[in-house]
Scaffold this motif. Structure first.
Motif, mmCIF file in Angstrom:
data_model
loop_
_atom_site.group_PDB
_atom_site.id
_atom_site.type_symbol
_atom_site.label_atom_id
_atom_site.label_comp_id
_atom_site.label_asym_id
_atom_site.label_seq_id
_atom_site.Cartn_x
_atom_site.Cartn_y
_atom_site.Cartn_z
ATOM 1 N N THR A 129 0.823 -1.187 0.000
ATOM 2 C CA THR A 129 0.000 0.000 0.000
ATOM 3 C C THR A 129 0.859 1.239 0.000
ATOM 4 O OG1 THR A 129 -0.098 -0.036 2.409
ATOM 5 C CG2 THR A 129 -1.854 -1.171 1.246
ATOM 6 N N HIS A 132 -2.409 6.454 7.228
ATOM 7 C CA HIS A 132 -3.823 6.159 7.118
ATOM 8 C C HIS A 132 -4.623 7.319 7.683
ATOM 9 C CE1 HIS A 132 -3.660 1.514 6.642
ATOM 10 N NE2 HIS A 132 -2.823 2.128 5.863
ATOM 11 N N ALA A 148 -7.957 -8.168 0.448
ATOM 12 C CA ALA A 148 -7.792 -6.719 0.306
ATOM 13 C C ALA A 148 -7.748 -6.060 1.677
ATOM 14 C CB ALA A 148 -8.931 -6.142 -0.528
ATOM 15 N N GLY A 149 -8.663 -6.458 2.558
ATOM 16 C CA GLY A 149 -8.662 -5.907 3.908
ATOM 17 C C GLY A 149 -7.391 -6.245 4.661
ATOM 18 N N ALA A 160 -4.455 -6.635 3.405
ATOM 19 C CA ALA A 160 -3.383 -5.780 2.900
ATOM 20 C C ALA A 160 -3.468 -4.371 3.478
ATOM 21 C CB ALA A 160 -3.442 -5.719 1.378
ATOM 22 N N LEU A 161 -4.684 -3.957 3.848
ATOM 23 C CA LEU A 161 -4.894 -2.618 4.397
ATOM 24 C C LEU A 161 -4.961 -2.616 5.920
ATOM 25 C CD1 LEU A 161 -7.674 -1.471 1.889
ATOM 26 C CD2 LEU A 161 -5.266 -0.785 1.870
ATOM 27 N N PRO A 193 -8.522 -9.059 -5.442
ATOM 28 C CA PRO A 193 -8.083 -8.362 -4.232
ATOM 29 C C PRO A 193 -7.557 -6.947 -4.465
ATOM 30 C CG PRO A 193 -7.365 -10.640 -4.158
ATOM 31 C CD PRO A 193 -7.935 -10.418 -5.518
ATOM 32 N N VAL A 194 -6.786 -6.745 -5.530
ATOM 33 C CA VAL A 194 -6.254 -5.396 -5.785
ATOM 34 C C VAL A 194 -7.392 -4.416 -6.039
ATOM 35 C CG1 VAL A 194 -4.960 -4.008 -7.448
ATOM 36 C CG2 VAL A 194 -3.951 -6.088 -6.516
ATOM 37 N N MET A 241 -8.943 -3.601 -2.768
ATOM 38 C CA MET A 241 -8.154 -2.626 -2.020
ATOM 39 C C MET A 241 -8.536 -1.202 -2.410
ATOM 40 S SD MET A 241 -4.424 -4.488 -2.256
ATOM 41 C CE MET A 241 -3.551 -2.988 -1.792
ATOM 42 N N HIS A 242 -8.727 -0.977 -3.695
ATOM 43 C CA HIS A 242 -9.103 0.359 -4.154
ATOM 44 C C HIS A 242 -10.511 0.731 -3.683
ATOM 45 C CE1 HIS A 242 -5.741 1.549 -6.837
ATOM 46 N NE2 HIS A 242 -5.537 0.243 -6.917
ATOM 47 N N SER A 274 -10.318 1.432 0.104
ATOM 48 C CA SER A 274 -9.573 2.661 0.349
ATOM 49 C C SER A 274 -10.423 3.883 0.028
ATOM 50 C CB SER A 274 -8.282 2.683 -0.479
ATOM 51 O OG SER A 274 -7.395 1.664 -0.066
ATOM 52 N N PRO A 308 -3.957 2.763 -2.942
ATOM 53 C CA PRO A 308 -2.966 1.679 -2.851
ATOM 54 C C PRO A 308 -1.879 1.810 -3.907
ATOM 55 C CG PRO A 308 -5.192 0.811 -2.738
ATOM 56 C CD PRO A 308 -5.309 2.253 -3.142
#
Length: 454
Positions: free
Chosen positions: A2, A7, A29-30, A32-33, A381-382, A385-386, A389, A397
């Motif tokens: 990320t 954050h 995704a979560g 990764a964040l 997943p990517v 993530m977006h 976010s 990310p």
């Protein structure tokens, strides 16, 4: 994985409830964040994959949890997310959901008016395919949260939904009632809806998704995630069955069409120019983890359209993103160039490679049966993530597809997760959905020659 920016979430401690969680795309995704999540999934094999990946899971029917076990959900959950089953809405299916759009909109109105679950459930039985009603579950969860003593009747702060493009009209209706009508308790949301192309977020495949992002009023107005990569245009490429071999390269900006700017959005000074989309070769060529690497150049042949766009079907080279990854990914035919004049059929994509084309980390522990279907049904997943976010006000990310191999759980950890998700450490129990209950009615079953992506 990320951005290095700090954050700045609109929530102090976001916690995601992932409905129709599948094998874990949104949960990855979560992860990764650094956002915790709990997924509800009724497919046994998808749950086995989730346990092997170390993801908190309930092996259950989303509707049954709402009716019978909502009070057992962690009260600190404040983000509702999900991608309801798409088969009845997908262009690859028979279209029961598409034909029932107006009827489903009326159910949305009835739910927002506070009509009882018992009456709604009775009437929903008249739908030709019960899966069509699953698109209502996120709204029903949002309403149920405002009636739950376990969470002090607090509404969810954020809602994030994604589905096939055919559902965009329903998400727009969701947005209308969430913003103007509000939930039966009066809670209103600021909402944005759009159809996004996953390759514009660094996913190495073309896949269009209808998304909805909502924030409870007072938490700011959400916006769609800004694209980090350029869109793929099939017409820019030579799509002959056997094009002349060429060295893999990343297209330069001069080779790509100008990106379309969202209406009303200005390009700020210093804003980064979107990167070229990511290709199959970029993701698969190099060895990583147990993936040995795939020799380039290669060609991939699929026999169906991509996200309802006929121009995206056919043959693609390793220099292009993959066609939409569905449950038929294991049937994609891969051809290898041996020299300038010789092309032969090579090994088809492994599940590890298929997952990487979905932007899952290498060595994600695909488990159980129907693994290709699990891969195809997952949220990339990517892309997830977006979405998260943007919904939570986090930094955009970083653009690279995850490259670090996923570390599976130990047997002890897996047993603990399964004990919570199924009720026993080594097997399913009576509380788990039965496989025979998961089959659609015979009249609405999808033809075998078709494929769809959740």
């Amino acid at each position: 994985m990320t951005s290095t920016a700090p954050h700045q979430s609109i929530l102090d401690k976001p916690f995601v409830l992932d409905l129709f969680a599948g094998p874990g795309g949104l949960d990855v995704a979560g992860h990764a964040l650094d956002i915790p999540s709990l997924g509800i999934e009724w497919d046994r094999s998808a749950c086995l994959t989730r346990y092997a990946a170390g993801l908190d899971t309930l092996h259950a029917d989303v509707s049954a949890v709402r009716r019978d076990a909502f009070e057992s959900l962690p009260p600190e959950i404040n983000v509702l997310a999900g991608g309801p089953p798409c088969q009845t809405y997908s262009v690859a299916g028979k279209g029961a959901g598409r034909k029932a759009l107006d009827e489903v909109k009326r159910y949305i109105e009835r739910l927002m008016a506070g009509e009882s679950d018992e009456v709604i459930d009775k009437d929903l039985k008249t739908l030709s395919d019960p899966r069509t009603a699953m698109v209502l579950e996120p709204l029903r969860y949002a309403i149920r949260a405002t009636r739950s003593p376990n969470r002090d009747r607090r509404p969810y702060d954020v809602i994030v939904l994604e589905q096939v493009p055919a559902v965009a009209d329903l998400w727009t209706h969701y947005a209308k009632v969430l913003k103007k009508t509000g939930l039966p308790d009066g809670t209103e949301y600021e909402v944005v809806v759009g159809v996004l192309a996953t390759e514009t977020y660094g996913v190495p495949q073309t896949r269009s998704r209808a998304v909805l992002i909502a924030r409870r009023k007072g938490l700011g107005v959400p916006s769609l995630p800004p694209a980090t990569h350029l869109a793929y245009e099939a017409k820019e490429w030579n799509r002959r069955d056997v094009p002349a071999p060429r060295q893999p390269h990343q297209p330069t900006l001069d080779e790509r069409p100008e990106p379309e700017v969202e209406e009303g959005r200005e390009t700020g000074e210093g804003e980064e120019v979107p990167q070229p989309w990511r290709s199959m070769g970029q993701v698969l060529a190099d060895p990583v983890g147990t993936h040995p690497g795939r020799a380039t150049p290669f060609l991939v042949r699929s026999n169906y359209g991509s996200s309802g766009v006929p121009g995206r079907r056919g043959v693609r080279s390793d220099e292009q993103p993959a066609a939409t990854v569905t449950g038929r990914i294991s049937r994609f035919v891969v051809f290898e160039h041996l020299d300038e004049n010789v092309v032969r059929e090579g090994a088809r994509f492994s599940m590890n490679e298929a997952g990487m084309l979905q932007s899952f980390p290498p060595d994600y522990p695909w488990t159980g049966t129907a693994q290709a279907q699990q891969v195809g049904n997952a949220v990339p997943p990517v892309f997830g993530m977006h979405l998260l976010s943007a919904a939570l006000g986090l930094p955009v990310p970083a653009p690279e597809v995850p490259g670090k191999p996923w570390q599976p759980t130990t047997e002890e950890q897996r047993a603990k997760l399964r004990s919570h998700g199924c009720g026993a450490e080594t097997e399913c129990t009576d509380r788990c959905p039965r496989p025979e209950d998961q089959a659609p009615p015979v009249s609405s079953a999808r033809p075998r020659r078709k494929a769809s992506a959740k």
